[in-house]
Design a protein around this motif. Sequence first.
Motif, PDB file in Angstrom:
ATOM      1  N   MET A   1       0.809  -1.213   0.000  1.00  0.00           N
ATOM      2  CA  MET A   1       0.000   0.000   0.000  1.00  0.00           C
ATOM      3  C   MET A   1       0.850   1.274   0.000  1.00  0.00           C
ATOM      4  O   MET A   1       0.400   2.322  -0.417  1.00  0.00           O
ATOM      5  N   LEU A   2       2.094   1.177   0.494  1.00  0.00           N
ATOM      6  CA  LEU A   2       2.940   2.361   0.633  1.00  0.00           C
ATOM      7  C   LEU A   2       4.370   2.026   0.274  1.00  0.00           C
ATOM      8  O   LEU A   2       4.916   1.016   0.728  1.00  0.00           O
ATOM      9  N   SER A   3       4.978   2.876  -0.551  1.00  0.00           N
ATOM     10  CA  SER A   3       6.409   2.781  -0.865  1.00  0.00           C
ATOM     11  C   SER A   3       7.081   4.069  -0.413  1.00  0.00           C
ATOM     12  O   SER A   3       6.594   5.160  -0.709  1.00  0.00           O
ATOM     13  N   VAL A   4       8.193   3.930   0.295  1.00  0.00           N
ATOM     14  CA  VAL A   4       8.979   5.083   0.731  1.00  0.00           C
ATOM     15  C   VAL A   4      10.297   5.046  -0.023  1.00  0.00           C
ATOM     16  O   VAL A   4      11.066   4.085   0.094  1.00  0.00           O
ATOM     17  N   VAL A   5      10.562   6.060  -0.816  1.00  0.00           N
ATOM     18  CA  VAL A   5      11.746   6.129  -1.673  1.00  0.00           C
ATOM     19  C   VAL A   5      12.751   7.094  -1.047  1.00  0.00           C
ATOM     20  O   VAL A   5      12.435   8.267  -0.817  1.00  0.00           O
ATOM     21  N   ILE A   6      13.969   6.604  -0.792  1.00  0.00           N
ATOM     22  CA  ILE A   6      14.976   7.398  -0.090  1.00  0.00           C
ATOM     23  C   ILE A   6      16.295   7.348  -0.858  1.00  0.00           C
ATOM     24  O   ILE A   6      16.959   6.298  -0.886  1.00  0.00           O
ATOM     25  N   PRO A   7      16.721   8.442  -1.503  1.00  0.00           N
ATOM     26  CA  PRO A   7      18.052   8.472  -2.116  1.00  0.00           C
ATOM     27  C   PRO A   7      19.121   8.642  -1.040  1.00  0.00           C
ATOM     28  O   PRO A   7      18.923   9.356  -0.058  1.00  0.00           O
ATOM     29  N   VAL A   8      20.252   7.988  -1.225  1.00  0.00           N
ATOM     30  CA  VAL A   8      21.329   8.009  -0.231  1.00  0.00           C
ATOM     31  C   VAL A   8      22.635   8.335  -0.938  1.00  0.00           C
ATOM     32  O   VAL A   8      22.995   7.690  -1.929  1.00  0.00           O
ATOM     33  N   TYR A   9      23.343   9.327  -0.394  1.00  0.00           N
ATOM     34  CA  TYR A   9      24.662   9.668  -0.929  1.00  0.00           C
ATOM     35  C   TYR A   9      25.564  10.082   0.233  1.00  0.00           C
ATOM     36  O   TYR A   9      25.373  11.125   0.840  1.00  0.00           O
ATOM     37  N   ASN A  10      26.517   9.225   0.570  1.00  0.00           N
ATOM     38  CA  ASN A  10      27.483   9.482   1.638  1.00  0.00           C
ATOM     39  C   ASN A  10      26.798   9.847   2.958  1.00  0.00           C
ATOM     40  O   ASN A  10      27.042  10.897   3.539  1.00  0.00           O
ATOM     41  N   GLU A  11      25.949   8.956   3.436  1.00  0.00           N
ATOM     42  CA  GLU A  11      25.196   9.210   4.669  1.00  0.00           C
ATOM     43  C   GLU A  11      25.492   8.159   5.742  1.00  0.00           C
ATOM     44  O   GLU A  11      24.643   7.859   6.572  1.00  0.00           O
ATOM     45  N   GLU A  12      26.694   7.602   5.757  1.00  0.00           N
ATOM     46  CA  GLU A  12      26.992   6.502   6.665  1.00  0.00           C
ATOM     47  C   GLU A  12      26.788   6.874   8.137  1.00  0.00           C
ATOM     48  O   GLU A  12      26.371   6.032   8.943  1.00  0.00           O
ATOM     49  N   ASP A  13      27.049   8.120   8.526  1.00  0.00           N
ATOM     50  CA  ASP A  13      26.955   8.502   9.930  1.00  0.00           C
ATOM     51  C   ASP A  13      25.511   8.627  10.415  1.00  0.00           C
ATOM     52  O   ASP A  13      25.266   8.553  11.624  1.00  0.00           O
ATOM     53  N   GLY A  14      24.576   8.807   9.507  1.00  0.00           N
ATOM     54  CA  GLY A  14      23.204   9.034   9.932  1.00  0.00           C
ATOM     55  C   GLY A  14      22.234   7.921   9.601  1.00  0.00           C
ATOM     56  O   GLY A  14      21.064   7.983   9.994  1.00  0.00           O
ATOM     57  N   LEU A  15      22.679   6.886   8.895  1.00  0.00           N
ATOM     58  CA  LEU A  15      21.751   5.845   8.460  1.00  0.00           C
ATOM     59  C   LEU A  15      21.175   5.052   9.627  1.00  0.00           C
ATOM     60  O   LEU A  15      19.986   4.707   9.628  1.00  0.00           O
ATOM     61  N   ALA A  16      21.985   4.753  10.627  1.00  0.00           N
ATOM     62  CA  ALA A  16      21.483   3.990  11.775  1.00  0.00           C
ATOM     63  C   ALA A  16      20.361   4.750  12.471  1.00  0.00           C
ATOM     64  O   ALA A  16      19.323   4.168  12.844  1.00  0.00           O
ATOM     65  N   ALA A  17      20.544   6.061  12.653  1.00  0.00           N
ATOM     66  CA  ALA A  17      19.494   6.873  13.278  1.00  0.00           C
ATOM     67  C   ALA A  17      18.256   6.927  12.396  1.00  0.00           C
ATOM     68  O   ALA A  17      17.122   6.931  12.894  1.00  0.00           O
ATOM     69  N   LEU A  18      18.448   6.967  11.075  1.00  0.00           N
ATOM     70  CA  LEU A  18      17.307   6.945  10.156  1.00  0.00           C
ATOM     71  C   LEU A  18      16.522   5.652  10.303  1.00  0.00           C
ATOM     72  O   LEU A  18      15.282   5.670  10.389  1.00  0.00           O
ATOM     73  N   PHE A  19      17.213   4.525  10.352  1.00  0.00           N
ATOM     74  CA  PHE A  19      16.526   3.236  10.513  1.00  0.00           C
ATOM     75  C   PHE A  19      15.739   3.201  11.822  1.00  0.00           C
ATOM     76  O   PHE A  19      14.605   2.708  11.861  1.00  0.00           O
ATOM     77  N   ASP A  20      16.354   3.719  12.891  1.00  0.00           N
ATOM     78  CA  ASP A  20      15.727   3.659  14.213  1.00  0.00           C
ATOM     79  C   ASP A  20      14.427   4.460  14.279  1.00  0.00           C
ATOM     80  O   ASP A  20      13.544   4.149  15.092  1.00  0.00           O
ATOM     81  N   ARG A  21      14.313   5.488  13.442  1.00  0.00           N
ATOM     82  CA  ARG A  21      13.099   6.306  13.457  1.00  0.00           C
ATOM     83  C   ARG A  21      12.138   5.936  12.340  1.00  0.00           C
ATOM     84  O   ARG A  21      10.918   6.026  12.511  1.00  0.00           O
ATOM     85  N   LEU A  22      12.673   5.521  11.198  1.00  0.00           N
ATOM     86  CA  LEU A  22      11.829   5.283  10.031  1.00  0.00           C
ATOM     87  C   LEU A  22      10.947   4.051  10.201  1.00  0.00           C
ATOM     88  O   LEU A  22       9.718   4.123  10.026  1.00  0.00           O
ATOM     89  N   TYR A  23      11.530   2.919  10.532  1.00  0.00           N
ATOM     90  CA  TYR A  23      10.759   1.682  10.577  1.00  0.00           C
ATOM     91  C   TYR A  23       9.683   1.697  11.665  1.00  0.00           C
ATOM     92  O   TYR A  23       8.549   1.263  11.404  1.00  0.00           O
ATOM     93  N   PRO A  24       9.967   2.175  12.891  1.00  0.00           N
ATOM     94  CA  PRO A  24       8.875   2.273  13.870  1.00  0.00           C
ATOM     95  C   PRO A  24       7.750   3.193  13.413  1.00  0.00           C
ATOM     96  O   PRO A  24       6.568   2.915  13.672  1.00  0.00           O
ATOM     97  N   ALA A  25       8.103   4.306  12.737  1.00  0.00           N
ATOM     98  CA  ALA A  25       7.064   5.218  12.251  1.00  0.00           C
ATOM     99  C   ALA A  25       6.190   4.543  11.205  1.00  0.00           C
ATOM    100  O   ALA A  25       4.965   4.731  11.177  1.00  0.00           O
TER     101      ALA A  25
END
Length: 308
Positions: A1-25
């Motif tokens: 029902m929903l697709s979330v599209v996220i471009p990534v370019y040199n974001e190694e320092d912030g990806l873990a924090a993104l995962f921690d907030r994105l998937y629960p949301a």
Amino acid sequence: MLSVVIPVYNEEDGLAALFDRLYPALDALGLRYEVIFINDGSRDRSPGILAEQFKRRPDVTRVILFNGNFGQHRAILAGFAHCRGERIVTLDADLQNPPEDIATLLAKMDEGHDYVGSIRRMRQDAAWRRWASKAMNGLRAKLTRINITDQGCMLRAYSRDIVSLINQCGEMNTFIPALAYQFARNPAEVVVGHEERFAGESKYSLYSLIRLNFDLVTSFSVVPLQWFSLLGMAISAGAGLLVLLLLGRRLIIGPEEGGLFTLFAIAFFLIGLALFGIGLIGEYVGRIYSEVRQRPRYVISTVLEQRE
């Protein structure tokens, strides 16, 4: 029902924090969803981190790896070409737009809107970027009929019909929010939060922002060429009147001395104007050149996904 599209370019320092907030949301929405990460030629550990996240959540995670850097908008186009959701949300990986606000966009779509843009509340960018963004928003509104309040915010929601129409376009250089606005039957906007970058710094330099706005203006309007044509006609008329004035003074007053620096100033102004016009035409011709070569917009090296 929903697709979330996220471009990534040199974001190694912030990806873990993104995962921690994105998937629960997304889990809290109670919808079937997928997250599509597009690695746009990152030179850090971002591809490896994305691959590890795919192994942890293969049921809802897909990763597209480019073999080079093709730009944010082409990365989003690749996500659009591979997404399967009825509704598609684009999100930056830097956590400046809270993933929790995805629910706000979907609630607006529930009201019958096929495209929902966003307006950043209390932007946390540098002052010069806020000023430049405001100036370009005003210029774009005058040059095109695209009414986007905040064109720089990529947290946006699209219906499947809009994304299908975008996928049919083969343009090399485009601006996705403006393209979606043209296709939308009932667009809307909502106010979303805006935070400081979790880590790293913006990948858009001043030059990149200027190039992006050139893409926006030249891809959706020929008004700059029309304005320049009108300016050329006005200057030609003014030059004709000046010739008549000088001829009249010569017949009435006779030969005069002086005015050399005034003529230099007029000549330099006209030369600068001509060079500006040549550059403007060159922007349009360059885009025609990019289109007629028909090169691929991006090259995918690997797609990580769990096939049904």
